[in-house]
Design a protein around this motif. Structure first.
Motif, PDB file in Angstrom:
ATOM      1  N   ASP A  85      24.649  -2.063  -0.006  1.00  0.00           N
ATOM      2  CA  ASP A  85      26.224  -2.312  -1.000  1.00  0.00           C
ATOM      3  C   ASP A  85      25.905  -0.015  -1.680  1.00  0.00           C
ATOM      4  O   ASP A  85      25.099   0.657  -2.424  1.00  0.00           O
ATOM      5  CB  ASP A  85      25.250  -2.582  -2.092  1.00  0.00           C
ATOM      6  CG  ASP A  85      26.299  -3.123  -3.178  1.00  0.00           C
ATOM      7  OD1 ASP A  85      26.960  -2.823  -2.600  1.00  0.00           O
ATOM      8  OD2 ASP A  85      25.975  -3.878  -3.791  1.00  0.00           O
ATOM      9  N   GLY A  87      28.288   0.463  -3.490  1.00  0.00           N
ATOM     10  CA  GLY A  87      28.387   0.520  -5.765  1.00  0.00           C
ATOM     11  C   GLY A  87      27.299   1.500  -6.068  1.00  0.00           C
ATOM     12  O   GLY A  87      27.337   1.918  -6.756  1.00  0.00           O
ATOM     13  N   PRO A  88      25.936   0.585  -6.010  1.00  0.00           N
ATOM     14  CA  PRO A  88      25.094   1.504  -7.110  1.00  0.00           C
ATOM     15  C   PRO A  88      24.444   2.755  -6.519  1.00  0.00           C
ATOM     16  O   PRO A  88      24.285   3.428  -7.235  1.00  0.00           O
ATOM     17  CB  PRO A  88      23.741   0.642  -6.670  1.00  0.00           C
ATOM     18  CG  PRO A  88      23.855  -0.751  -6.087  1.00  0.00           C
ATOM     19  CD  PRO A  88      25.528  -0.766  -5.604  1.00  0.00           C
ATOM     20  N   PRO A 113      34.553  -1.492  -7.941  1.00  0.00           N
ATOM     21  CA  PRO A 113      34.331  -3.063  -7.598  1.00  0.00           C
ATOM     22  C   PRO A 113      33.668  -4.168  -7.584  1.00  0.00           C
ATOM     23  O   PRO A 113      32.176  -3.180  -6.629  1.00  0.00           O
ATOM     24  CB  PRO A 113      36.083  -3.107  -7.063  1.00  0.00           C
ATOM     25  CG  PRO A 113      35.838  -1.660  -5.903  1.00  0.00           C
ATOM     26  CD  PRO A 113      35.748  -1.139  -6.916  1.00  0.00           C
ATOM     27  N   GLU A 114      33.390  -5.021  -7.921  1.00  0.00           N
ATOM     28  CA  GLU A 114      32.198  -5.757  -7.154  1.00  0.00           C
ATOM     29  C   GLU A 114      33.003  -6.672  -5.960  1.00  0.00           C
ATOM     30  O   GLU A 114      33.480  -6.143  -5.042  1.00  0.00           O
ATOM     31  CB  GLU A 114      32.130  -7.318  -7.726  1.00  0.00           C
ATOM     32  CG  GLU A 114      31.784  -6.193  -9.808  1.00  0.00           C
ATOM     33  CD  GLU A 114      31.233  -8.249 -10.406  1.00  0.00           C
ATOM     34  OE1 GLU A 114      31.921  -9.207 -10.365  1.00  0.00           O
ATOM     35  OE2 GLU A 114      31.265  -7.256 -11.763  1.00  0.00           O
ATOM     36  N   ASP A 115      30.965  -6.402  -5.397  1.00  0.00           N
ATOM     37  CA  ASP A 115      31.588  -7.125  -4.059  1.00  0.00           C
ATOM     38  C   ASP A 115      32.054  -6.334  -3.462  1.00  0.00           C
ATOM     39  O   ASP A 115      32.743  -6.626  -2.334  1.00  0.00           O
ATOM     40  CB  ASP A 115      32.029  -8.559  -4.057  1.00  0.00           C
ATOM     41  CG  ASP A 115      31.499  -9.255  -4.958  1.00  0.00           C
ATOM     42  OD1 ASP A 115      30.483  -9.647  -4.905  1.00  0.00           O
ATOM     43  OD2 ASP A 115      33.120 -10.826  -5.610  1.00  0.00           O
ATOM     44  N   LEU A 116      31.521  -5.108  -2.763  1.00  0.00           N
ATOM     45  CA  LEU A 116      31.863  -4.134  -1.802  1.00  0.00           C
ATOM     46  C   LEU A 116      31.365  -4.372  -0.720  1.00  0.00           C
ATOM     47  O   LEU A 116      30.564  -4.917  -0.459  1.00  0.00           O
ATOM     48  CB  LEU A 116      31.373  -3.228  -2.192  1.00  0.00           C
ATOM     49  CG  LEU A 116      32.339  -2.339  -3.862  1.00  0.00           C
ATOM     50  CD1 LEU A 116      31.819  -0.850  -4.039  1.00  0.00           C
ATOM     51  CD2 LEU A 116      33.760  -1.687  -3.125  1.00  0.00           C
TER      52      LEU A 116
END
Length: 216
Positions: A85, A87-88, A113-116
């Protein structure tokens, strides 16, 4: 020739490793003195320690980049891929560089953004790519500027952008910036440290994972 190239790569890796370890130890000791943990320093002594620490840090960074270059030439840069993921990973690298940005009063921000979508990537290579791009952006941005790291899906792919309010580049620099050991005119004129390997490493990392890198 292939055998000679491998021997050269192995030699560079060995020398870089042998240099980085003692230099890292020297840097730690200098930082102890600089931070006053071994006694108070005069203003002149502190200035000398800060200059020495900066020089040693440059050598440590060079050794690390040479080791990365050796990894690329040996084909290890994209091994050990895993579903990530992004994002993190991006958020962690932005956080890790906040102190560097704050030292120049630069606002370092992220748009995540969320849910990449997950990506298949060697985690260490992704961290190094992000670190190189963010460090470069901070280094070439004047005090009080802005650096933005934005990530998001575009046409089924993941796009990561690092935007800064830095010096800018000439058309010549744009055409050459991803070459090994190339340094932009602004870097040469401002005497900023570096040997011109960071962006070349980024290009190799991106290509090894089926991606690309560009500059505006």
């Amino acid at each position: 020739l292939k055998k000679q190239d491998q021997q050269k790569s192995d030699f560079v890796s060995m020398v870089a490793h042998e240099i980085r370890s003692p230099m890292s130890s020297v840097l730690m000791q200098l930082n102890v003195l600089r931070d006053g943990l071994a006694g108070d320093l005069t203003e002149k002594q502190l200035e000398i320690m800060q200059r020495a620490s900066a020089r040693i840090q440059s050598l440590v960074d060079l050794a690390s980049e040479l080791l990365d270059l050796s990894r690329i030439e040996s084909g290890l840069i994209a091994q050990g891929r895993e579903k990530l993921d992004p994002g993190p990973v991006v958020a962690e690298q932005v956080e890790n560089h906040q102190n560097l940005a704050e030292a120049k009063e630069i606002k370092l921000a992220a748009e995540i953004p969320e849910d990449l979508p997950e990506i298949l990537f060697n985690r260490q290579s992704l961290e190094e790519l992000l670190s190189n791009l963010i460090t470069n952006a901070i280094k070439y941005t004047p005090d009080g500027g802005d650096v933005l790291v934005a990530v998001g899906p575009v046409d089924g792919e993941l796009l990561i952008k690092v935007k800064d309010t830095g010096f800018g580049m000439s058309p010549e620099d744009v055409a050459q910036i991803f070459r090994r050991f190339y340094r932009s005119r602004s870097a040469r004129e401002t005497n900023l440290s570096g040997v011109g390997l960071g962006l070349a490493l980024c290009r190799h990392v991106a290509a090894a994972h089926g991606g690309w890198i560009d500059v505006e």
